[in-house]
Structure formats: structure tokens, C-alpha cells
Design a protein around this motif. Structure first.
Motif, short mmCIF file in Angstrom:
data_model
loop_
_atom_site.label_atom_id
_atom_site.label_comp_id
_atom_site.label_asym_id
_atom_site.label_seq_id
_atom_site.Cartn_x
_atom_site.Cartn_y
_atom_site.Cartn_z
N ALA A 1 -6.58 -9.35 -3.02
CA ALA A 1 -6.13 -8.24 -2.18
C ALA A 1 -5.14 -8.69 -1.12
O ALA A 1 -4.27 -7.93 -0.70
CB ALA A 1 -7.35 -7.59 -1.51
N GLU A 2 -5.26 -9.95 -0.71
CA GLU A 2 -4.37 -10.50 0.31
C GLU A 2 -2.92 -10.45 -0.11
O GLU A 2 -2.02 -10.27 0.71
CB GLU A 2 -4.79 -11.95 0.61
CG GLU A 2 -3.94 -12.64 1.66
CD GLU A 2 -4.34 -14.09 1.87
OE1 GLU A 2 -3.70 -14.76 2.70
OE2 GLU A 2 -5.29 -14.55 1.21
N PHE A 3 -2.67 -10.60 -1.42
CA PHE A 3 -1.30 -10.66 -1.91
C PHE A 3 -0.88 -9.42 -2.69
O PHE A 3 0.16 -9.42 -3.35
CB PHE A 3 -1.13 -11.90 -2.81
CG PHE A 3 -1.43 -13.19 -2.11
CD1 PHE A 3 -0.66 -13.62 -1.04
CD2 PHE A 3 -2.50 -13.98 -2.52
CE1 PHE A 3 -0.93 -14.81 -0.40
CE2 PHE A 3 -2.78 -15.18 -1.88
CZ PHE A 3 -2.00 -15.60 -0.82
N ALA A 4 -1.67 -8.36 -2.63
CA ALA A 4 -1.40 -7.16 -3.44
C ALA A 4 -0.02 -6.58 -3.15
O ALA A 4 0.73 -6.25 -4.08
CB ALA A 4 -2.49 -6.12 -3.20
N ASP A 5 0.33 -6.45 -1.87
CA ASP A 5 1.65 -5.88 -1.53
C ASP A 5 2.77 -6.79 -2.00
O ASP A 5 3.80 -6.30 -2.50
CB ASP A 5 1.75 -5.67 -0.01
CG ASP A 5 0.87 -4.52 0.47
OD1 ASP A 5 0.46 -3.70 -0.39
OD2 ASP A 5 0.61 -4.46 1.68
N ALA A 6 2.59 -8.09 -1.85
CA ALA A 6 3.64 -9.03 -2.27
C ALA A 6 3.79 -9.03 -3.79
O ALA A 6 4.90 -9.19 -4.31
CB ALA A 6 3.32 -10.43 -1.76
N VAL A 7 2.69 -8.87 -4.51
CA VAL A 7 2.76 -8.78 -5.97
C VAL A 7 3.57 -7.55 -6.38
O VAL A 7 4.43 -7.62 -7.27
CB VAL A 7 1.34 -8.73 -6.58
CG1 VAL A 7 1.41 -8.31 -8.04
CG2 VAL A 7 0.67 -10.10 -6.46
N LYS A 8 3.32 -6.44 -5.71
CA LYS A 8 4.07 -5.21 -6.00
C LYS A 8 5.55 -5.41 -5.74
O LYS A 8 6.41 -5.03 -6.56
CB LYS A 8 3.53 -4.07 -5.15
CG LYS A 8 4.23 -2.73 -5.40
CD LYS A 8 3.66 -1.65 -4.49
CE LYS A 8 4.41 -0.33 -4.69
NZ LYS A 8 3.88 0.73 -3.78
#
Length: 489
Positions: free
Chosen positions: A428-435
Motif C-alpha cells: 500500500a505504501e507504493f500504490a500511488d507510485a505504481v499507478k
């Protein structure tokens, strides 16, 4: 874990030896030293009389330690020489009974971060007197560090033995360390000390302040207790000692944070020169979204103690958030001087350098930022952040030339975004960066396709132009031939 040891323990031992040099009485290896104020014999931690010669040597060693502390000139040679003075005092006492002197030899080595020698003498002091709680505190902390901070239950047991059983609640350092360990473990199992670890921590912090209401590490830990409690109530993970961007995290209760801030302000009024309390105040201001206040607090902490790693990192991290790239670079470099192999400092420095890239320094700063990312990747090849930031640097700067020459860099950036997505997984920590990475990969495909289309169109246009030029030349030649025929007729 940042140690709160050293100075307080030394001060207590210094008081025990103050005025050493008086004579009288039969000691273990000569006349017994007496306190000139009370006339009573000076004794060691076992209650045994200390000889005049041993006491004098101990006092000389303490004077040396205090002098080096004031001058701030500790180095390998001064640590060794001061430690040897304490060991001479222990030898003078004889029969390996002078635990205080052996312990302080360990403190001397600790001053210049010679942890192997420091731990050796702390262990020796504890063997000399198993109830000598200052040494038990240090040995427990070193054993915890050696375990990668995994054996926390054992550390708590040892610290409780030191603080409660051996010291009978009189060792404030042990009490605060015990509270810190309980907060670090953070379990909810009840026992005789309280319903959960956080309540136990609060109890021992309050016990420390009851013994010494001016003990700054206890104030600092109490402020951290309220800060971490506020985070827990908001469903946030606790335990990070370095400031992070909290703009997208669930906000904590302002009232709880203000209580933490109040503890900091009270402590600062008591002692404005204690660096950790300013660092904690900065962490609280970050949570309150007062970044200017946070920067000021972190800057005060690092000025008071330039070797305060967390303060340097916090000052750098907050400056990054509002584009203070030069200030961030300076602080990250200071942190790396202390911890050359620190992943977060290398990554942060890469971001600070990237933020300063312009036409005047383009090649130099792109190369420097890339080097810091390479260093971070070598230190922690599985950390996703490096790949994301390397991809950004590659896409936005290394592919700056545009056109066909940039295609290789763009493909490299796309591959790095892919590696980031793979390593980030479902975190979840990197969810925005993955998007964002997926969007950038699509963008890169579009850029490459556009460049290829543009190149094809350019070639087609060039071919069409050449055809038209050839046709025009052919037409001009035909007209010339026709004119020549007419003239002949």
C-alpha cells in the motif's frame, strides 16, 4: 536506537569520587579514601572501601574525560588513554572489585564509537559486580543491537532487572530505556506492570521523572510517548524516527499532538541545549503540518549536535518537501559522513541533487544524482524506491535530447518503472507510485511511437521533396531541349 547513555552515568560516578585524596584508615591496598565533606570512607558499588591511590587515579581519569567532553576532541588516542587511566585505577584497587572504573573505561571507548572495546569493559564491569546496573543497561543495549534488534524480549528482561531489581527505580537511564523498549515492542499483553506495553512505558517514564524531574531523556521519551499514542489512535504505524511526508496519511488528533508539544516546550525551558528534544518537537510540527516550525526545530537540533543523524535526516527530508534542495543536500552529506552506507541518505541526496539540475550544471548533476542512486541500489537492491527515482531521472533528464537519440534512454526508463512495479508488489505504501509508473510507461510508449511516426513522416517528406526536385530538374531539362530544337529550326 539512539543511545541516551554516557553523560548522566558519568556524572553520578564523578560525584562518588569528588574530593578523593583524603587519607586515613586501612584500605584494600593502602589508606582508605574519605569524603572531605562527610568524613566517611568512599566505597565502590559493592560497598567496599576504595584506597586513596585508586580514588586519586579515578579522579584524574574523570578529569580527563570531562576535559575531552568539554573540548569535543575525542579521537582514538584520547579514548584509549582515558580508558587506560580508569583501568589503572581499577588495578590500583586490586582484586578486580572496582566496577565503576572498569565501566568508565568502556564509556571512554564509547565516546569514539569503539563499540567492541566498550562492550568488553561493560561486560567485565558486570562480571565484577553482577548488580552493577549501569553496566547491565549497556550490555543489554549492545546485545539487542547485535541481534538486529530482534531479541527485544530478552532486552526488556535485562533492562527491567537493571531498573527495577538492581537499581530499585533509582537508575533513571535504565527506566527510560525500559520505556523505550516497551514502546518499540508495542504488544497488548497485560502483566503485573500494566495492560499493554505503551501503558508500561508511560509508567516507567513517570518513574524516571519522579526520581529526577530535570532528566531530559525522560522528558523526550514522554513527548515521543504522546506522539506515538496519537499516531496509534489514528491507525498509523509508529516507530519512525525520521520525518516523512504526512500529507497523504491519516491525520492524528491535534489535541494529543498539542500535549506532546507541551511536554517539549516544558523540557526546552528546563534545558534548551538538549538536542533530542528539539528533534522530537520537529517531528510533532511535521504532524501538525507546520513545516516551517519543523525545519527550525530540526535545524536547532543539528546545530546543537552536528553528529545527530536523525536531526540531519529530518532537516533534509522536510527541506525536500518544499524544494529546499541545497539545504537538503548539505544535511544529507552530513548524515553520510556519519553513516557512509546509509541507504536513505544516499537516496535523499540523489533527490536533492536532481532538484538542482539546470542547464548550467546539467551533465555534472545528472551524473552525481545517478551515482547516488547506484550507491543506494548496491546497498539495498530490493528496495523499490531506487528504481522509481532512477526511472524518473532517466526519463526526464537522460532522455532530454529527444528524437531518435533518446529512444534508448526512454526504453531504459520504461524498464526501470517495470522493475519498480515488480519490487513494490501489492504494498500500500507504493500504490500511488505504481499507478504513476504505469501511466509513465504508457507515456513513454506514446513518445517513442510519436518519435517513430515523426521520423517516418520526416523521411517520407524528404523522399517526396527529392522526388519533386527530381521532377522539377527533369522538367527543366525537357524545356531546355525543346528550346534548343526551336532555335535549330
Amino acid at each position: 536506537m539512539r543511545s541516551i547513555t554516557s553523560l548522566a552515568a558519568v556524572a553520578a560516578l564523578l560525584l562518588a569520587a569528588t574530593g578523593c585524596g583524603g587519607g586515613g584508615g586501612a584500605g584494600p591496598s593502602g589508606p582508605t579514601a574519605k569524603d572531605p565533606t562527610t568524613g566517611k570512607a568512599i566505597t565502590n558499588s559493592k560497598g567496599e572501601a576504595v584506597s586513596v591511590e585508586a580514588a586519586n587515579k579515578f579522579k584524574n581519569a574523570m578529569d580527563s574525560m570531562v576535559q575531552h567532553d568539554k573540548a569535543g576532541d575525542w579521537n582514538e588516542a584520547s579514548c584509549r588513554s582515558t580508558a587506560e587511566l580508569f583501568l589503572d585505577a581499577a588495578d590500583e584497587q586490586g582484586d578486580k572489585t572496582f566496577a565503576e572504573a572498569i565501566y568508565n573505561a568502556g564509556l571512554a571507548y564509547q565516546r569514539c564509537k569503539n563499540d567492541a572495546e566498550a562492550k568488553k569493559y561493560f561486560q567485565q564491569a558486570l562480571q565484577t559486580n553482577p548488580k552493577f546496573h549501569p553496566a547491565r543497561v549497556q550490555v543489554a543495549l549492545y546485545n539487542l543491537a547485535d541481534s538486529g534488534e530482534k531479541n527485544i524480549d530478552k532486552a526488556i528482561a535485562e533492562m527491567r532487572q537493571a531498573a527495577v531489581v538492581d537499581a530499585q527505580y533509582k537508575n533513571v537511564e535504565a527506566l527510560v530505556h525500559l520505556a523505550l523498549l516497551y514502546m518499540k515492542r508495542g504488544n497488548n499483553e497485560p502483566d503485573s506492570d500494566g495492560p499493554n506495553d505503551f501503558q508500561r512505558a508511560k509508567r516507567y517514564i513517570q518513574s524516571a521523572l519522579a526520581v529526577d524531574d530535570a532528566f531530559m531523556p525522560a522528558f523526550n521519551q514522554l513527548a515521543i510517548y504522546y506522539l506515538e499514542t496519537a499516531k496509534q489512535k489514528a491507525g498509523r504505524k509508529s516507530g519512525k524516527s525520521v520525518a516523512t511526508n504526512v500529507s497523504k496519511q491519516k491525520k492524528v488528533d491535534t489535541q494529543a499532538l498539542e500535549l506532546a508539544a507541551l511536554v517539549c516546550s516544558q523540557a526546552i525551558r528546563k534545558n534548551p541545549n538538549y538536542a533530542p528534544i528539539h528533534n522530537t518537537a520537529g517531528m510533532i510540527q511535521v504532524e501538525l503540518a507546520n513545516l516551517n516550525g519543523a525545519v527550525q526545530a530540526f535545524n536547532t537540533a543539528r546545530k546543537l549536535d552536528p553528529t545527530f543523524y536523525e536531526a540531519q535526516m529530518n532537516y533534509a527530508a522536510v527541506n525536500l518537501q518544499f524544494r529546499g534542495f541545497q539545504q537538503a543536500e548539505e544535511a544529507y552529506r552530513a548524515a553520510l559522513r556519519m553513516r557512509p552506507n546509509d541507504y536513505d541518505a544516499h537516496l535523499g541526496l540523489a533527490l536533492a541533487l536532481r532538484g538542482q539540475i539546470d542547464d548550467s550544471n546539467f551533465d555534472k548533476y545528472v551524473a552525481a544524482a545517478s551515482a547516488e542512486l547506484d550507491a543506494a541500489k548496491k546497498l539495498a537492491p530490493e528496495r523499490p524506491e531506487t528504481y522509481y527515482n532512477e526511472a524518473i531521472l532517466t526519463q526526464e533528464y537522460k532522455a532530454k535530447s529527444g528524437g531518435k537519440a533518446a529512444e534508448g534512454a526512454l526504453q531504459s526508463a520504461k524498464g526501470l518503472f517495470g522493475q519498480f512495479i515488480q519490487k513494490a508488489g501489492a504494498s500500500a505504501e507504493f500504490a500511488d507510485a505504481v499507478k504513476r509508473s504505469k501511466e509513465r510507461m504508457e507515456e513513454i510508449d506514446q513518445i517513442i511511437a510519436f518519435n517513430k511516426q515523426t521520423e517516418a513522416e520526416r523521411k517520407a517528406a524528404e523522399a517526396d521533396l527529392k522526388t519533386k526536385e527530381a521532377e522539377q530538374e527533369a522538367a527543366a531539362g525537357a524545356e531546355g531541349e525543346a528550346g534548343a530544337e526551336g532555335a535549330t529550326q
